[in-house]
Design a protein around this motif. Sequence first.
Motif, short mmCIF file in Angstrom:
data_model
loop_
_atom_site.label_atom_id
_atom_site.label_comp_id
_atom_site.label_asym_id
_atom_site.label_seq_id
_atom_site.Cartn_x
_atom_site.Cartn_y
_atom_site.Cartn_z
N LEU A 15 44.85 -6.81 -20.13
CA LEU A 15 44.05 -7.94 -20.58
C LEU A 15 44.84 -8.96 -21.38
CD1 LEU A 15 41.03 -5.91 -21.99
CD2 LEU A 15 41.32 -6.81 -19.66
N LYS A 16 44.36 -10.18 -21.32
CA LYS A 16 44.77 -11.22 -22.25
C LYS A 16 43.50 -11.65 -22.98
CE LYS A 16 47.46 -14.70 -21.04
NZ LYS A 16 47.90 -16.01 -20.46
N LEU A 17 43.54 -11.57 -24.30
CA LEU A 17 42.45 -12.07 -25.13
C LEU A 17 42.95 -13.37 -25.73
CD1 LEU A 17 41.45 -8.74 -26.94
CD2 LEU A 17 40.64 -9.62 -24.76
N ARG A 18 42.22 -14.44 -25.50
CA ARG A 18 42.70 -15.76 -25.90
C ARG A 18 41.55 -16.67 -26.27
NH1 ARG A 18 41.18 -19.20 -22.08
NH2 ARG A 18 41.17 -18.65 -19.88
N LYS A 19 41.90 -17.83 -26.82
CA LYS A 19 40.89 -18.83 -27.11
C LYS A 19 40.28 -19.35 -25.80
CE LYS A 19 43.03 -20.61 -31.32
NZ LYS A 19 43.66 -21.78 -31.95
N TYR A 20 39.01 -19.69 -25.90
CA TYR A 20 38.35 -20.33 -24.77
C TYR A 20 38.86 -21.76 -24.61
CZ TYR A 20 34.69 -16.76 -24.28
OH TYR A 20 33.99 -15.59 -24.06
N THR A 21 38.78 -22.27 -23.39
CA THR A 21 39.00 -23.68 -23.10
C THR A 21 37.81 -24.15 -22.25
OG1 THR A 21 40.14 -23.47 -20.97
CG2 THR A 21 41.50 -23.25 -22.97
N LEU A 22 37.65 -25.45 -22.13
CA LEU A 22 36.57 -25.97 -21.29
C LEU A 22 36.72 -25.56 -19.83
CD1 LEU A 22 35.92 -29.54 -22.74
CD2 LEU A 22 34.43 -27.54 -22.86
N ILE A 53 27.01 -24.19 -20.34
CA ILE A 53 28.16 -23.37 -20.74
C ILE A 53 29.22 -24.26 -21.37
CG2 ILE A 53 30.05 -21.91 -19.89
CD1 ILE A 53 28.03 -20.83 -17.78
N GLU A 54 29.45 -25.44 -20.82
CA GLU A 54 30.42 -26.37 -21.40
C GLU A 54 30.02 -26.78 -22.81
OE1 GLU A 54 30.45 -29.35 -18.33
OE2 GLU A 54 32.16 -28.42 -17.31
N THR A 55 28.73 -26.95 -23.06
CA THR A 55 28.25 -27.26 -24.42
C THR A 55 28.58 -26.11 -25.37
OG1 THR A 55 26.49 -28.66 -23.55
CG2 THR A 55 26.21 -27.83 -25.80
N PHE A 56 28.30 -24.88 -24.94
CA PHE A 56 28.65 -23.70 -25.73
C PHE A 56 30.15 -23.66 -26.00
CE2 PHE A 56 30.55 -19.46 -25.28
CZ PHE A 56 30.11 -18.87 -26.46
N LEU A 57 30.95 -23.86 -24.96
CA LEU A 57 32.41 -23.81 -25.12
C LEU A 57 32.90 -24.90 -26.07
CD1 LEU A 57 33.57 -23.01 -21.48
CD2 LEU A 57 33.66 -21.51 -23.48
N SER A 58 32.35 -26.09 -25.99
CA SER A 58 32.76 -27.17 -26.90
C SER A 58 32.52 -26.76 -28.35
CB SER A 58 31.99 -28.45 -26.60
OG SER A 58 32.38 -28.96 -25.36
N ASP A 59 31.39 -26.12 -28.61
CA ASP A 59 31.07 -25.66 -29.96
C ASP A 59 32.08 -24.61 -30.42
OD1 ASP A 59 29.34 -25.48 -32.31
OD2 ASP A 59 28.80 -23.50 -31.53
N VAL A 60 32.37 -23.64 -29.56
CA VAL A 60 33.35 -22.60 -29.92
C VAL A 60 34.72 -23.21 -30.17
CG1 VAL A 60 34.61 -20.57 -29.05
CG2 VAL A 60 32.13 -20.74 -28.72
N TYR A 70 37.05 -15.90 -35.22
CA TYR A 70 37.70 -14.99 -34.27
C TYR A 70 36.78 -14.86 -33.07
CZ TYR A 70 40.46 -14.05 -38.38
OH TYR A 70 41.26 -14.20 -39.49
N HIS A 71 37.12 -15.57 -31.99
CA HIS A 71 36.27 -15.60 -30.80
C HIS A 71 37.18 -15.66 -29.57
CE1 HIS A 71 32.08 -16.96 -29.34
NE2 HIS A 71 32.72 -16.35 -28.37
N TRP A 72 37.29 -14.52 -28.89
CA TRP A 72 38.21 -14.40 -27.77
C TRP A 72 37.50 -14.39 -26.43
CZ3 TRP A 72 38.85 -11.47 -32.23
CH2 TRP A 72 40.08 -11.57 -32.88
N ALA A 73 38.12 -15.04 -25.45
CA ALA A 73 37.77 -14.86 -24.05
C ALA A 73 38.54 -13.64 -23.56
CB ALA A 73 38.18 -16.09 -23.24
N ILE A 74 37.89 -12.80 -22.78
CA ILE A 74 38.55 -11.64 -22.19
C ILE A 74 38.98 -12.03 -20.78
CG2 ILE A 74 38.32 -9.22 -21.48
CD1 ILE A 74 36.04 -8.96 -23.58
N GLU A 75 40.28 -12.00 -20.55
CA GLU A 75 40.83 -12.43 -19.26
C GLU A 75 41.54 -11.26 -18.59
OE1 GLU A 75 44.61 -15.11 -18.02
OE2 GLU A 75 43.14 -16.14 -19.28
N ILE A 76 41.27 -11.10 -17.30
CA ILE A 76 42.00 -10.13 -16.48
C ILE A 76 42.30 -10.81 -15.15
CG2 ILE A 76 39.90 -9.04 -15.56
CD1 ILE A 76 41.42 -6.35 -15.66
#
Length: 186
Positions: A15-22, A53-60, A70-76
Amino acid sequence: MLVHKGTQELNTKRLKLRKYTLLDAACMYKNYATDERVTKFLTWKPYKSIEDIETFLSDVINKYTCRSVYHWAIEINNEIIGGISTVSIDEKNNNCELGYCIGYDYWNKGITSEALSAVMNFLFNEVGMHRITAKHDIENPASGKVMQKCNMTYEGKLREHYLRHDGTFSDALVYGILKNEFACTL
């Protein structure tokens, strides 16, 4: 005293745990944020559109300027399949609560426990947390199994703690772990 570092990229075997992007909106839409099976035991309803979802992501993303977020996207495999974050932080007592969700197609594969272990390792050893807790809906025992797999201890039940998005109340089961009990399994 906590030494906040903000959401840092964390890597595990898979996994890569990272910041969200739009740019993550499409993956969120496809993999978990619109799925009633994923949100059934959560307080938020499935999203209806990529725009929501984009509105949520903009807020994060805007909150990332704060080093105590501390808010990570879980990427695989270059796909965002879920998220994990601090739900609350108690600065005075050096503890926090974590929450997570992951797409249905990724359930029962050890992914969530791998992400949880990585986040706990970071929060204990980099930020200085003394105690980490997590809760789950009593009707979602699989979430509790993730906590148990990460050596968290069952600590009790909060009666009718959650108001689910369908308007019903549910008990929450609470798990916790202390820094001196944590052994990173990465």
